[in-house]
Design an enzyme around this catalytic site. Sequence first.
Site, PDB file in Angstrom:
ATOM      1  N   ASP A   1      -6.701   5.442   3.833  1.00  0.00           N
ATOM      2  CA  ASP A   1      -6.260   5.136   2.477  1.00  0.00           C
ATOM      3  C   ASP A   1      -7.024   6.107   1.580  1.00  0.00           C
ATOM      4  O   ASP A   1      -8.195   5.888   1.270  1.00  0.00           O
ATOM      5  CB  ASP A   1      -6.576   3.685   2.109  1.00  0.00           C
ATOM      6  CG  ASP A   1      -6.108   3.315   0.711  1.00  0.00           C
ATOM      7  OD1 ASP A   1      -5.260   4.040   0.147  1.00  0.00           O
ATOM      8  OD2 ASP A   1      -6.600   2.311   0.173  1.00  0.00           O
TER       9      ASP A   1
ATOM     10  N   GLU B   1      -1.633   6.387   4.078  1.00  0.00           N
ATOM     11  CA  GLU B   1      -0.836   5.685   3.086  1.00  0.00           C
ATOM     12  C   GLU B   1      -0.329   6.679   2.048  1.00  0.00           C
ATOM     13  O   GLU B   1      -1.065   7.547   1.595  1.00  0.00           O
ATOM     14  CB  GLU B   1      -1.665   4.592   2.409  1.00  0.00           C
ATOM     15  CG  GLU B   1      -0.824   3.695   1.522  1.00  0.00           C
ATOM     16  CD  GLU B   1      -1.568   2.456   1.081  1.00  0.00           C
ATOM     17  OE1 GLU B   1      -1.051   1.360   1.335  1.00  0.00           O
ATOM     18  OE2 GLU B   1      -2.653   2.583   0.486  1.00  0.00           O
TER      19      GLU B   1
ATOM     20  N   ASP C   1      -9.977  -0.781   0.110  1.00  0.00           N
ATOM     21  CA  ASP C   1      -9.509   0.516   0.611  1.00  0.00           C
ATOM     22  C   ASP C   1      -9.619   0.586   2.134  1.00  0.00           C
ATOM     23  O   ASP C   1      -8.780   1.188   2.799  1.00  0.00           O
ATOM     24  CB  ASP C   1     -10.326   1.655  -0.015  1.00  0.00           C
ATOM     25  CG  ASP C   1     -10.384   1.555  -1.514  1.00  0.00           C
ATOM     26  OD1 ASP C   1      -9.504   2.117  -2.179  1.00  0.00           O
ATOM     27  OD2 ASP C   1     -11.314   0.899  -2.019  1.00  0.00           O
TER      28      ASP C   1
END
Length: 170
Positions: free
Chosen positions: A7, A67, A140
């Site tokens: 992420d 992501e 995260d």
Amino acid sequence: MIVLGVDPGTAITGYGIVSAEGDRLSLVTYGAITTSPSQSLPERLLVIYRQLLALFESYRPQAIAVEEVFFGRNVRTAIAVGHARGVVLLAAAQMGLPVFTYTPTAVKQAIIGYGRADKRQIQEMIRMLLALPNVPQPDDVADAVAVAISHIHMSQLNKWIAAADTKLST
């Protein structure tokens, strides 16, 4: 299969490495690459890059799942996240690792089965799927673990579809 989920972000880049053996998932490691706001953007990106390379070398993932950047109202944040994402893609390409990208909606769909699930639902499902006592923190990191699991689920689904197509064509 060992998958590194990422992420990306310039302040915090969450990562989670998940291993899959058959239907069994296990969390290999997870954490956050953090940078200081006092560092320049190039310095922050270099920290992320170097730490990613160290992860690649230590854990030898077979795939990287990242992501997609979510464009909310803050364009400045989206651009900064885009810089960090570019570093992730560069590091993976340099190591010759395949990269797969997933939107937040696709991750939610793969983990929960509902693309509009909230963070708490995703985090609880991660905890259950990996038999963890607690959800990885910060958010995260949990998001990165979810991206890795999503890739594993999508890979398994694609194998099943390919096998079914082979059976139908014979």
